[in-house]
Design an enzyme around this catalytic site. Structure first.
Site, PDB file in Angstrom:
ATOM      1  N   ASP A   8       0.870  -1.181   0.000  1.00 14.07           N
ATOM      2  CA  ASP A   8       0.000   0.000   0.000  1.00 14.07           C
ATOM      3  C   ASP A   8       0.909   1.233   0.000  1.00 14.07           C
ATOM      4  O   ASP A   8       2.134   1.123  -0.155  1.00 14.07           O
ATOM      5  CB  ASP A   8      -0.996  -0.039   1.173  1.00 14.07           C
ATOM      6  CG  ASP A   8      -0.334   0.194   2.530  1.00 14.07           C
ATOM      7  OD1 ASP A   8       0.917   0.274   2.595  1.00 14.07           O
ATOM      8  OD2 ASP A   8      -1.071   0.287   3.538  1.00 14.07           O
ATOM      9  N   CYS A  65       2.999  -3.258   3.982  1.00 15.82           N
ATOM     10  CA  CYS A  65       2.181  -2.085   4.338  1.00 15.82           C
ATOM     11  C   CYS A  65       2.949  -1.342   5.427  1.00 15.82           C
ATOM     12  O   CYS A  65       4.155  -1.533   5.568  1.00 15.82           O
ATOM     13  CB  CYS A  65       0.773  -2.493   4.751  1.00 15.82           C
ATOM     14  SG  CYS A  65       0.658  -3.588   6.184  1.00 15.82           S
ATOM     15  N   THR A  67       2.887  -1.545   8.764  1.00 19.77           N
ATOM     16  CA  THR A  67       3.395  -2.471   9.787  1.00 19.77           C
ATOM     17  C   THR A  67       3.644  -3.872   9.252  1.00 19.77           C
ATOM     18  O   THR A  67       4.333  -4.659   9.901  1.00 19.77           O
ATOM     19  CB  THR A  67       2.376  -2.606  10.921  1.00 19.77           C
ATOM     20  OG1 THR A  67       1.140  -3.085  10.348  1.00 19.77           O
ATOM     21  CG2 THR A  67       2.139  -1.283  11.628  1.00 19.77           C
ATOM     22  N   GLY A  68       3.011  -4.228   8.155  1.00 20.59           N
ATOM     23  CA  GLY A  68       2.990  -5.610   7.671  1.00 20.59           C
ATOM     24  C   GLY A  68       1.843  -6.407   8.249  1.00 20.59           C
ATOM     25  O   GLY A  68       1.553  -7.519   7.787  1.00 20.59           O
ATOM     26  N   HIS A  98       9.874 -24.397   8.757  1.00 24.03           N
ATOM     27  CA  HIS A  98       8.860 -25.037   9.606  1.00 24.03           C
ATOM     28  C   HIS A  98       7.439 -24.870   9.095  1.00 24.03           C
ATOM     29  O   HIS A  98       6.616 -25.763   9.271  1.00 24.03           O
ATOM     30  CB  HIS A  98       8.926 -24.475  11.032  1.00 24.03           C
ATOM     31  CG  HIS A  98      10.170 -24.860  11.771  1.00 24.03           C
ATOM     32  ND1 HIS A  98      10.234 -24.903  13.147  1.00 24.03           N
ATOM     33  CD2 HIS A  98      11.407 -25.210  11.330  1.00 24.03           C
ATOM     34  CE1 HIS A  98      11.456 -25.277  13.533  1.00 24.03           C
ATOM     35  NE2 HIS A  98      12.185 -25.455  12.439  1.00 24.03           N
ATOM     36  N   HIS A 134       7.020 -31.357  10.317  1.00 24.34           N
ATOM     37  CA  HIS A 134       6.651 -30.030   9.822  1.00 24.34           C
ATOM     38  C   HIS A 134       5.579 -30.152   8.733  1.00 24.34           C
ATOM     39  O   HIS A 134       4.639 -29.355   8.674  1.00 24.34           O
ATOM     40  CB  HIS A 134       7.878 -29.289   9.299  1.00 24.34           C
ATOM     41  CG  HIS A 134       8.874 -28.985  10.380  1.00 24.34           C
ATOM     42  ND1 HIS A 134       8.524 -28.388  11.571  1.00 24.34           N
ATOM     43  CD2 HIS A 134      10.208 -29.229  10.467  1.00 24.34           C
ATOM     44  CE1 HIS A 134       9.586 -28.254  12.338  1.00 24.34           C
ATOM     45  NE2 HIS A 134      10.632 -28.762  11.696  1.00 24.34           N
ATOM     46  N   ARG A 137       2.238 -30.726  10.377  1.00 28.91           N
ATOM     47  CA  ARG A 137       1.685 -29.525  11.006  1.00 28.91           C
ATOM     48  C   ARG A 137       1.150 -28.536   9.964  1.00 28.91           C
ATOM     49  O   ARG A 137       0.107 -27.905  10.179  1.00 28.91           O
ATOM     50  CB  ARG A 137       2.768 -28.874  11.883  1.00 28.91           C
ATOM     51  CG  ARG A 137       3.071 -29.723  13.101  1.00 28.91           C
ATOM     52  CD  ARG A 137       4.346 -29.337  13.804  1.00 28.91           C
ATOM     53  NE  ARG A 137       4.661 -30.274  14.867  1.00 28.91           N
ATOM     54  CZ  ARG A 137       5.862 -30.366  15.449  1.00 28.91           C
ATOM     55  NH1 ARG A 137       6.842 -29.580  15.084  1.00 28.91           N
ATOM     56  NH2 ARG A 137       6.063 -31.252  16.398  1.00 28.91           N
TER      57      ARG A 137
END
Ligand code: RB5
Length: 143
Positions: A8, A65, A67-68, A98, A134, A137
């Protein structure tokens, strides 16, 4: 590996630095905007990138953006998207090993360009771990 990059207005300047790096390193990328510092909603760019990754049109996305965080929250609404919000190189490597994350989100108001590029490099070059725990999960996330 096709990479989609988007931002953005608050992430635009950092996106340009990361995009230039991708260009210089010869990555196969596409820029989904935004293309200026004019205000826009992070949601719209995140949706375009996340939808394409969810559909399999691209393997990876990078979203920036202020902050992300907004990018991460929005992108993770899409099936099969595993967006990781990262501010350090170790987390970039570990979320690939992971979590098999397929979208990286970063904060343009949080990170300097040098660190953001180091994070992007680590994230783009680290493979998913071969360890079956991994995989199990990640399958639970996608289920
Ligand atoms: C825009 O001001 C800002 O809210 C946005 O870039 C992002 O940080 C949202 O999470």
């Amino acid at each position: 590996m096709k990479i989609l990059i988007g931002a953005d207005h608050a992430g635009f300047e950092l996106k340009e630095k990361v995009r230039t790096h991708l260009e210089e390193q010869g990555f196969d990328y596409e820029d989904f905007g935004t293309y200026s510092t004019e205000s826009c909603d992070y949601n719209d760019v995140a949706k375009r990138v996340a939808r394409a990754v969810s559909k399999g049109d691209a393997e990876r996305g990078i979203l920036i953006c202020g902050t992300g965080l907004g990018m991460s929250i929005q992108a993770n609404k899409f099936k099969g998207v595993r967006a990781a919000h990262v501010h350090d190189v170790l987390s970039a490597r570990l979320t690939r090993e992971h979590n098999d994350s397929n979208i990286l989100t970063m904060g343009g108001r949080i990170l300097g360009a040098g660190l953001a590029i180091a994070i992007a490099d680590a994230w783009l070059t680290t493979p998913f771990s071969e360890d079956s725990r991994h995989r199990r999960r990640v399958e639970k996330i996608d289920a």
